[in-house]
Design an enzyme around this catalytic site. Structure first.
Site: not given
Length: 382
Positions: A89, A209, A212, A236, A337, A367
Site C-alpha cells: 500500500c 456515499r 452514510s 477501504s 484505495h 501501513c
C-alpha cells in the site's frame, strides 16, 4: 543537502472496481495523472531526470514496468527513465521518498513520482495465482502467521480495544467529510479527468456515499469474524485510480521560477509485526518526528491511511491527536484505495489541505502488507 519541494501534482477521481475505468488500460490511467501533474507544476517533461511509480499488482496491464509504459503512452520523452516498485500500500509514498532522496543527494533536480492501480484489470491476488509458487514460503509461515489483512485488523482491534461502534462512527465520518470536500471544491485543484470521446468518465470519487449514517453502518454484518469490528462501511474500497507528484530541488525552483506547494521536511519507513500490521504508522510517526526534531503538537494536519478505521483509531489513541485534524476530507474508506496510487494521492491532498488551512506542518503515514509503514512530514509553502 538541497531542500526538496512538491511543485505540482494531479490525481484522477477514484473509481469503484469494475465501474467507470473498466475499459481504461492501467498505463493510460497513470499517463493522465503524469501529464496533468507536469502541467500543474509548469515543468517541461524533458527537464525531468527520472520517474518513480508504485503498483502492487504487477501482472497483465501492470506488468513490465507500467510506470515506464505510462510515461511513453503519455507521449513524453523516451530519454527520461522510469521504474515501478512494489512496497504494497505505501508504494507511491516510498516512490516519493526515494525521489526526494535522489534530489537531496544532488543526483537529480526534478523527479516525477506517483502510482496506479486498476483492480478491475488486475484483480487483487492476480500475482499469486494457482500454478505458480506462492509468495509466502513455508519458512516464513514457520515464524509468522501471516494472516489475511482483515484478520490482522481484527487482531489489532483486540490488542488496542477498538470497538465496532468507534469503527462505524469513523467510517461514517470519512464518507461525510469526502462528500463535503467535493461539494466545497477542496479537491478541485488536484483532480484531473480521464476522458472518453472528450467527456470525463468520472467527475468525483465514485465510492463516496454522502448519505452514510450510523444506522446504516451499524446494520452491516462483520466481514472477517462473526463478532468482528470490520465491515464494508469502515474498510477501504477496492478501486481504480492514479496519482502523480512533481518534486524539484530548491535551486531548480529558484532558477526556473517554479512555485513550491510544500517542502518535504522528513521521510522514513519502518518494519513492524507482520501479523498485526496496523500499528505500524505509530512506529513510523515516532521515527519521523524524532528525525525532524518536532512533536505531534507541531503538526497542523495528519493524513493517516484508512486501510480500515482501525489503524486511524490506533494512531489517534496513541498520540492523543485531535480527530478533527486527521483526514479532514476523508480517506480510503470513502475516496477509495487504488493501492499503488494511494500514497501519492494522500501526499498531494495533504499539501493542498494545508494550504486551505492556512499553512503549517502536515504528516502523512501509511501501513502496508507484510508489516511495513511509511511516514512523511511536509511543510506548506503557501
Amino acid at each position: 543537502m538541497t531542500r526538496v519541494a512538491i511543485v505540482g501534482g494531479a490525481r484522477t477521481p477514484v473509481a469503484k472496481m469494475g465501474r467507470a475505468y473498466r475499459d481504461v488500460h492501467p498505463a493510460d490511467l497513470l499517463a493522465v495523472s503524469i501529464g496533468a501533474a507536469l502541467s500543474d507544476a509548469g515543468v517541461e517533461a524533458g527537464r525531468v531526470d527520472q520517474a518513480l511509480f508504485g503498483a502492487t499488482g504487477q501482472a497483465g496491464g501492470q506488468a513490465q514496468n507500467v510506470g515506464r509504459n505510462a510515461w511513453l503512452a503519455a507521449g513524453l520523452p523516451h530519454e527520461v527513465p522510469a521504474m515501478t516498485m512494489d512496497a504494497q500500500c505505501p508504494s507511491s509514498h516510498l516512490a516519493a521518498h526515494l525521489g526526494a532522496a535522489t534530489i537531496a543527494s544532488g543526483d537529480a533536480s526534478v523527479v516525477v513520482v506517483g502510482g496506479v492501480e486498476s483492480l478491475t484489470r488486475v484483480p487483487m491476488f492476480t500475482t499469486a495465482q494457482a500454478g505458480l509458487d506462492r509468495p509466502i514460503p513455508a519458512t516464513l509461515t514457520e515464524r509468522w502467521d501471516m494472516p489475511h489483512q482483515g484478520e490482522s485488523a481484527e487482531r489489532a482491534a483486540d490488542r488496542y480495544a477498538i470497538s465496532r461502534r468507534a469503527c462505524d462512527e469513523y467510517g461514517v465520518r470519512s464518507h461525510q467529510a469526502a462528500a463535503a470536500a467535493w461539494k466545497a471544491g477542496r479537491f478541485d485543484d488536484e483532480a484531473t479527468f480521464v476522458r472518453a470521446d472528450g467527456a470525463p468518465l468520472l467527475r468525483s470519487d465514485e465510492g463516496v456515499r454522502a448519505d452514510s449514517d450510523i444506522v446504516k453502518a451499524s446494520a452491516l454484518s462483520p466481514v472477517y469474524r462473526p463478532d468482528g469490528v470490520n465491515t464494508a462501511a469502515n474498510s477501504s474500497q477496492l478501486s481504480d485510480g492514479s496519482a502523480a507528484l512533481v518534486l524539484a530541488s530548491e535551486e531548480m525552483c529558484e532558477r526556473d521560477g517554479l512555485s513550491p506547494l510544500a517542502w518535504i521536511r522528513s521521510a522514513t519507513w519502518v518494519g513492524n509485526d507482520p501479523d498485526i500490521i496496523f500499528d505500524g504508522p505509530v512506529d513510523a510517526t515516532e521515527k519521523v518526528l524524532d528525525r525532524a526534531g518536532i512533536r505531534t503538537e507541531d503538526i497542523a494536519l495528519a493524513e493517516v491511511h484508512e486501510a480500515y478505521a482501525v489503524p486511524v483509531l490506533i494512531w489517534q489513541q496513541h498520540f492523543g491527536f485531535d480527530l478533527d485534524r486527521i483526514n479532514v476530507d476523508g480517506g480510503a474508506i470513502s475516496i477509495g484505495h487504488p493501492f499503488g496510487a494511494s500514497g501519492a494521492r494522500q501526499m498531494l491532498h495533504l499539501a493542498h489541505a494545508l494550504r486551505h488551512a492556512g499553512g503549517g506542518l502536515g504528516l502523512a503515514t501509511m501501513c502496508g502488507g507484510g508489516g511495513v509503514a511509511t511516514a512523511t512530514i511536509i511543510e506548506s509553502a503557501v
